[in-house]
Design an enzyme around this catalytic site. Structure first.
Site, PDB file in Angstrom:
ATOM      1  CG  ASP A  21      -1.676   0.801   1.560  1.00  0.00           C
ATOM      2  OD1 ASP A  21      -2.660   1.722  -0.104  1.00  0.00           O
ATOM      3  OD2 ASP A  21      -2.270   1.672   2.538  1.00  0.00           O
ATOM      4  CG  HIS A  38       0.209   1.978  -9.334  1.00  0.00           C
ATOM      5  ND1 HIS A  38       0.169   1.181  -8.138  1.00  0.00           N
ATOM      6  CD2 HIS A  38      -0.573   2.523  -9.765  1.00  0.00           C
ATOM      7  CE1 HIS A  38      -0.423   1.994  -7.668  1.00  0.00           C
ATOM      8  NE2 HIS A  38      -1.765   2.593  -8.409  1.00  0.00           N
ATOM      9  CG  ASN A  69      -7.178  -1.909  -6.153  1.00  0.00           C
ATOM     10  OD1 ASN A  69      -6.024  -2.771  -5.969  1.00  0.00           O
ATOM     11  ND2 ASN A  69      -7.600  -1.310  -5.585  1.00  0.00           N
TER      12      ASN A  69
END
Length: 248
Positions: A21, A38, A69
């Site tokens: 996270d 990411h 998500n």
């Protein structure tokens, strides 16, 4: 921070799960788009996988993409899927070199066809890996897992393949996406959030939780080592007293 020498190699958790996270916040702090976070997290994944394998962890499960998500902005989801395809293709040779088997859990049918192909190919290529199993949780949630398990179990009961009296913890576990994989002894969560976010709800019943304020793109092998040392300082009683453990 102490080094790897401080780790008791005889007390390594067989299964470690990780909630990765903080990618978006990491990128925002640097003035970038969420996808930048990411992309930057790939190094964290690589170091964590390598360190887990070197320490003797047998199963490493990474929460890569949750069912929830899918509710993120479409452009971010598309970028994540493209990144997933690229990363699997790029990292498969390393998994092969290190004898790491790739598996996945989740509703894989909801992933784009390109992701499904890359994932299936990587799983086939690495199927003989014996050093460690890397499990990617993709389009996964704990409630989805329990729901699909209940549906399959009910189907078998209705068909007479399973008697109602045979339904117990062991039989139900066999219908979960993690069937054949031991429950995690350790869960690592980055970014400081104090929740498990619909991840492995059944399997985490007696898992030790390790929460760090580090955002995932900053997580490195030394931080994984610290999580293992913290785990080794815990006393796992499973409902018993410390005195009972000493006697046994």
């Amino acid at each position: 921070m102490t080094g790897k020498a401080e780790i008791n190699t005889r007390n390594i958790p067989a299964h470690v799960a990780v909630i990765m996270d903080g990618n978006g916040r990491w990128a925002k702090q640097r003035g970038g788009l969420r996808v930048f976070g990411h992309q930057s997290a790939i190094t964290s994944v690589r170091e964590t996988v390598e360190e887990a394998a070197e320490l003797g962890v047998k199963y490493l499960t990474l929460y890569a993409f949750s069912t929830e998500n899918w509710n993120r902005p479409a452009l971010e989801v598309m970028a994540l899927m493209q990144l997933l395809v690229h990363t699997i293709r790029q990292e498969t040779p390393t998994l092969l070199k290190n004898s790491i088997k790739l598996q996945s859990i989740g509703d894989i049918s909801t992933l784009p066809a390109s992701c499904q192909r890359e994932l299936a190919e990587a799983k086939e290529l690495t199927k003989d890996g014996t050093r460690m199993t890397l499990v990617l949780a993709l389009s996964y949630s704990g409630r989805w897992d329990l729901t699909q398990a209940a549906q399959r179990l009910a189907t078998d009961v209705a068909a007479g393949r399973l008697q109602p009296t045979e339904v117990n913890e062991a039989s139900l576990s066999g219908y979960l996406a993690t069937a054949g994989i031991p429950d995690p002894e350790l869960l690592i969560r980055t970014s400081g959030e104090q929740r498990i976010s619909n991840f492995l709800l059944w399997q985490l019943a007696y898992t030790e939780l390790y929460i760090t304020d580090l955002l995932w793109p900053d997580f490195r092998r030394q931080h994984f080592q610290e999580a293992i040392r913290a785990y080794q300082r815990r006393e796992r009683r499973f409902g018993k007293t410390s005195e009972q453990l000493t006697v046994s």
